[in-house]
Design a protein around this motif. Structure first.
Motif, PDB file in Angstrom:
ATOM      1  N   GLU A   1      43.783  14.519 -42.366  1.00 43.06           N
ATOM      2  CA  GLU A   1      42.761  15.680 -41.557  1.00 43.06           C
ATOM      3  C   GLU A   1      42.445  15.897 -39.734  1.00 43.06           C
ATOM      4  OE1 GLU A   1      43.389  18.676 -43.242  1.00 43.06           O
ATOM      5  OE2 GLU A   1      44.612  17.313 -44.393  1.00 43.06           O
ATOM      6  N   SER A   2      41.970  16.611 -39.533  1.00 46.05           N
ATOM      7  CA  SER A   2      41.607  16.542 -37.980  1.00 46.05           C
ATOM      8  C   SER A   2      41.964  18.143 -37.838  1.00 46.05           C
ATOM      9  CB  SER A   2      42.583  15.555 -36.949  1.00 46.05           C
ATOM     10  OG  SER A   2      41.951  16.017 -36.079  1.00 46.05           O
ATOM     11  N   ILE A   3      40.898  18.112 -37.044  1.00 48.90           N
ATOM     12  CA  ILE A   3      40.360  19.527 -36.098  1.00 48.90           C
ATOM     13  C   ILE A   3      41.590  19.554 -35.531  1.00 48.90           C
ATOM     14  CG2 ILE A   3      38.035  20.090 -37.309  1.00 48.90           C
ATOM     15  CD1 ILE A   3      37.198  19.546 -34.430  1.00 48.90           C
ATOM     16  N   LEU A   4      41.997  18.685 -34.067  1.00 49.07           N
ATOM     17  CA  LEU A   4      42.951  18.323 -33.441  1.00 49.07           C
ATOM     18  C   LEU A   4      43.638  17.144 -33.388  1.00 49.07           C
ATOM     19  CD1 LEU A   4      43.865  20.144 -30.437  1.00 49.07           C
ATOM     20  CD2 LEU A   4      42.221  18.648 -29.422  1.00 49.07           C
ATOM     21  N   PRO A   5      45.005  17.378 -33.903  1.00 51.92           N
ATOM     22  CA  PRO A   5      45.662  16.402 -34.654  1.00 51.92           C
ATOM     23  C   PRO A   5      45.939  15.386 -32.903  1.00 51.92           C
ATOM     24  CG  PRO A   5      45.842  17.929 -35.784  1.00 51.92           C
ATOM     25  CD  PRO A   5      44.853  18.867 -35.006  1.00 51.92           C
ATOM     26  N   TYR A   6      46.095  14.589 -33.099  1.00 52.73           N
ATOM     27  CA  TYR A   6      46.771  13.880 -31.529  1.00 52.73           C
ATOM     28  C   TYR A   6      47.663  14.137 -31.164  1.00 52.73           C
ATOM     29  CZ  TYR A   6      48.139  10.535 -28.070  1.00 52.73           C
ATOM     30  OH  TYR A   6      48.971   9.518 -27.037  1.00 52.73           O
ATOM     31  N   ASP A   7      49.333  14.240 -31.949  1.00 45.83           N
ATOM     32  CA  ASP A   7      50.472  14.682 -31.722  1.00 45.83           C
ATOM     33  C   ASP A   7      50.234  16.131 -31.177  1.00 45.83           C
ATOM     34  OD1 ASP A   7      51.116  12.472 -32.366  1.00 45.83           O
ATOM     35  OD2 ASP A   7      52.233  12.598 -33.987  1.00 45.83           O
ATOM     36  N   ALA A   8      49.548  17.409 -32.011  1.00 45.57           N
ATOM     37  CA  ALA A   8      49.259  18.454 -30.878  1.00 45.57           C
ATOM     38  C   ALA A   8      49.305  18.421 -30.056  1.00 45.57           C
ATOM     39  CB  ALA A   8      48.691  19.263 -32.907  1.00 45.57           C
ATOM     40  N   PHE A   9      47.982  17.919 -29.621  1.00 45.14           N
ATOM     41  CA  PHE A   9      46.685  17.434 -28.618  1.00 45.14           C
ATOM     42  C   PHE A   9      48.101  16.899 -27.190  1.00 45.14           C
ATOM     43  CE2 PHE A   9      45.035  15.025 -25.521  1.00 45.14           C
ATOM     44  CZ  PHE A   9      43.872  15.599 -24.976  1.00 45.14           C
ATOM     45  N   VAL A  10      48.505  16.058 -28.177  1.00 44.98           N
ATOM     46  CA  VAL A  10      49.486  15.868 -27.072  1.00 44.98           C
ATOM     47  C   VAL A  10      50.951  15.532 -25.631  1.00 44.98           C
ATOM     48  CG1 VAL A  10      50.702  14.021 -27.593  1.00 44.98           C
ATOM     49  CG2 VAL A  10      49.553  13.318 -25.676  1.00 44.98           C
ATOM     50  N   ALA A  11      51.041  16.890 -27.436  1.00 43.41           N
ATOM     51  CA  ALA A  11      52.142  18.358 -27.383  1.00 43.41           C
ATOM     52  C   ALA A  11      52.237  19.477 -25.674  1.00 43.41           C
ATOM     53  CB  ALA A  11      52.907  18.388 -28.064  1.00 43.41           C
ATOM     54  N   GLU A  12      50.251  19.338 -25.791  1.00 44.69           N
ATOM     55  CA  GLU A  12      50.026  20.214 -24.727  1.00 44.69           C
ATOM     56  C   GLU A  12      49.808  19.792 -23.723  1.00 44.69           C
ATOM     57  OE1 GLU A  12      46.496  22.148 -26.603  1.00 44.69           O
ATOM     58  OE2 GLU A  12      48.064  23.398 -28.036  1.00 44.69           O
ATOM     59  N   VAL A  13      49.893  18.649 -23.156  1.00 45.62           N
ATOM     60  CA  VAL A  13      49.768  17.476 -21.610  1.00 45.62           C
ATOM     61  C   VAL A  13      50.620  18.234 -20.996  1.00 45.62           C
ATOM     62  CG1 VAL A  13      48.938  15.738 -21.187  1.00 45.62           C
ATOM     63  CG2 VAL A  13      48.022  16.389 -23.380  1.00 45.62           C
ATOM     64  N   GLY A  14      50.629  17.934 -19.651  1.00 48.26           N
ATOM     65  CA  GLY A  14      51.650  18.172 -19.111  1.00 48.26           C
ATOM     66  C   GLY A  14      51.333  16.873 -18.305  1.00 48.26           C
ATOM     67  N   ALA A  15      49.751  16.553 -17.834  1.00 47.29           N
ATOM     68  CA  ALA A  15      49.249  15.521 -16.760  1.00 47.29           C
ATOM     69  C   ALA A  15      48.043  14.933 -17.081  1.00 47.29           C
ATOM     70  CB  ALA A  15      49.470  15.661 -15.692  1.00 47.29           C
ATOM     71  N   ILE A  16      47.905  13.456 -16.531  1.00 54.03           N
ATOM     72  CA  ILE A  16      47.231  13.059 -17.418  1.00 54.03           C
ATOM     73  C   ILE A  16      46.261  12.283 -15.846  1.00 54.03           C
ATOM     74  CG2 ILE A  16      46.469  10.331 -18.259  1.00 54.03           C
ATOM     75  CD1 ILE A  16      48.630  11.132 -20.040  1.00 54.03           C
ATOM     76  N   ILE A  17      44.573  12.389 -15.970  1.00 50.78           N
ATOM     77  CA  ILE A  17      43.917  11.792 -14.903  1.00 50.78           C
ATOM     78  C   ILE A  17      43.208  10.547 -16.152  1.00 50.78           C
ATOM     79  CG2 ILE A  17      44.222  13.306 -13.092  1.00 50.78           C
ATOM     80  CD1 ILE A  17      41.717  14.020 -13.720  1.00 50.78           C
ATOM     81  N   THR A  18      42.808   9.491 -14.592  1.00 49.40           N
ATOM     82  CA  THR A  18      42.467   7.958 -15.954  1.00 49.40           C
ATOM     83  C   THR A  18      41.278   7.501 -14.254  1.00 49.40           C
ATOM     84  OG1 THR A  18      42.284   6.418 -17.114  1.00 49.40           O
ATOM     85  CG2 THR A  18      44.539   6.689 -15.747  1.00 49.40           C
ATOM     86  N   GLY A  19      41.347   6.380 -15.119  1.00 48.14           N
ATOM     87  CA  GLY A  19      39.531   5.758 -14.008  1.00 48.14           C
ATOM     88  C   GLY A  19      40.370   3.777 -14.231  1.00 48.14           C
ATOM     89  N   ARG A  20      40.211   4.029 -12.597  1.00 44.89           N
ATOM     90  CA  ARG A  20      40.843   2.588 -12.985  1.00 44.89           C
ATOM     91  C   ARG A  20      40.607   1.896 -14.247  1.00 44.89           C
ATOM     92  NH1 ARG A  20      43.440  -0.600  -9.156  1.00 44.89           N
ATOM     93  NH2 ARG A  20      44.470  -2.862 -10.536  1.00 44.89           N
ATOM     94  N   THR A  21      39.236   1.287 -14.573  1.00 42.37           N
ATOM     95  CA  THR A  21      39.102   0.288 -16.008  1.00 42.37           C
ATOM     96  C   THR A  21      39.672   1.095 -17.247  1.00 42.37           C
ATOM     97  OG1 THR A  21      36.906   0.217 -14.893  1.00 42.37           O
ATOM     98  CG2 THR A  21      36.680  -0.405 -17.550  1.00 42.37           C
ATOM     99  N   THR A  22      39.832   2.373 -17.589  1.00 40.14           N
ATOM    100  CA  THR A  22      40.671   2.728 -18.785  1.00 40.14           C
ATOM    101  C   THR A  22      41.781   1.899 -18.218  1.00 40.14           C
ATOM    102  OG1 THR A  22      39.255   5.025 -19.158  1.00 40.14           O
ATOM    103  CG2 THR A  22      41.198   4.756 -20.075  1.00 40.14           C
TER     104      THR A  22
END
Length: 180
Positions: free
Chosen positions: A34-55
């Motif tokens: 159970e999750s209120i925002l399952p990862y698979d559903a979340f990532v399906a809505e993602v069109g681009a990613i921003i990240t920092g160097r350490t991550t």
């Protein structure tokens, strides 16, 4: 309209990683179905990613490649002062204020959401630039005492949803703006 979303996890005392940039404390937590925002559903809505160097470096160190390619298929904007070696397909190194890259990020997202993968400093910079709409955080039942803070700065948030996922407490917030 493109939403900017910080989807992350934190220790109960507000750290994304310990003082050695380790996530062992998080990866050892039991999760459930159970999750209120399952990862698979979340990532399906993602069109681009921003990240920092350490991550970015942490993800690569911990098997963040698929046959040598960057693990995420979405176009990724890496905020860094030094280009990655070797360069990964789909990863664009940028520096400076996130607002200076907003048009390119949103074009790459193609109407979908932007995931701020990490870290907390970058999420705070995005918030100051008006580029943070939601924060989704899983809170682990552990304290670290020191490490990488969840986020710098002062924001007002509105709770949209809460729940649990195994041992994790989940909370989803709308960003209302800077405090003060």
């Amino acid at each position: 309209m493109t939403r900017y979303r910080f989807y992350t996890a934190t220790s109960l005392d507000g750290f994304l990683a310990d003082e050695h940039d380790s996530l062992d404390w998080l990866l050892s937590q039991p999760t459930g179905e159970e999750s209120i925002l399952p990862y698979d559903a979340f990532v399906a809505e993602v069109g681009a990613i921003i990240t920092g160097r350490t991550t970015y470096d942490w993800v690569l160190e911990h098997d963040g490649t698929v046959d040598g390619a960057w693990v995420y298929t979405q176009p990724t904007f890496l905020f860094t002062h030094r280009p990655p070696e070797p360069a990964r397909e789909g990863v664009t190194a940028v520096s400076g204020d996130p607002a200076a890259h907003r048009a390119a990020i949103e074009e790459a997202a193609d109407g979908k959401d932007v995931w701020i993968v990490g870290g907390g400093d970058l999420a705070a910079e995005c918030a100051r630039a008006g580029m943070l709409d939601e924060v989704f955080v899983s809170i682990a039942p552990v304290t670290l005492g020191a490490g990488r803070p969840l986020m710098g700065g002062q924001l007002d948030l509105e709770l949209l949803a809460h729940g649990t996922n195994g041992a994790l407490l989940e909370a989803r917030y709308r960003v209302l703006g800077a405090r003060g």
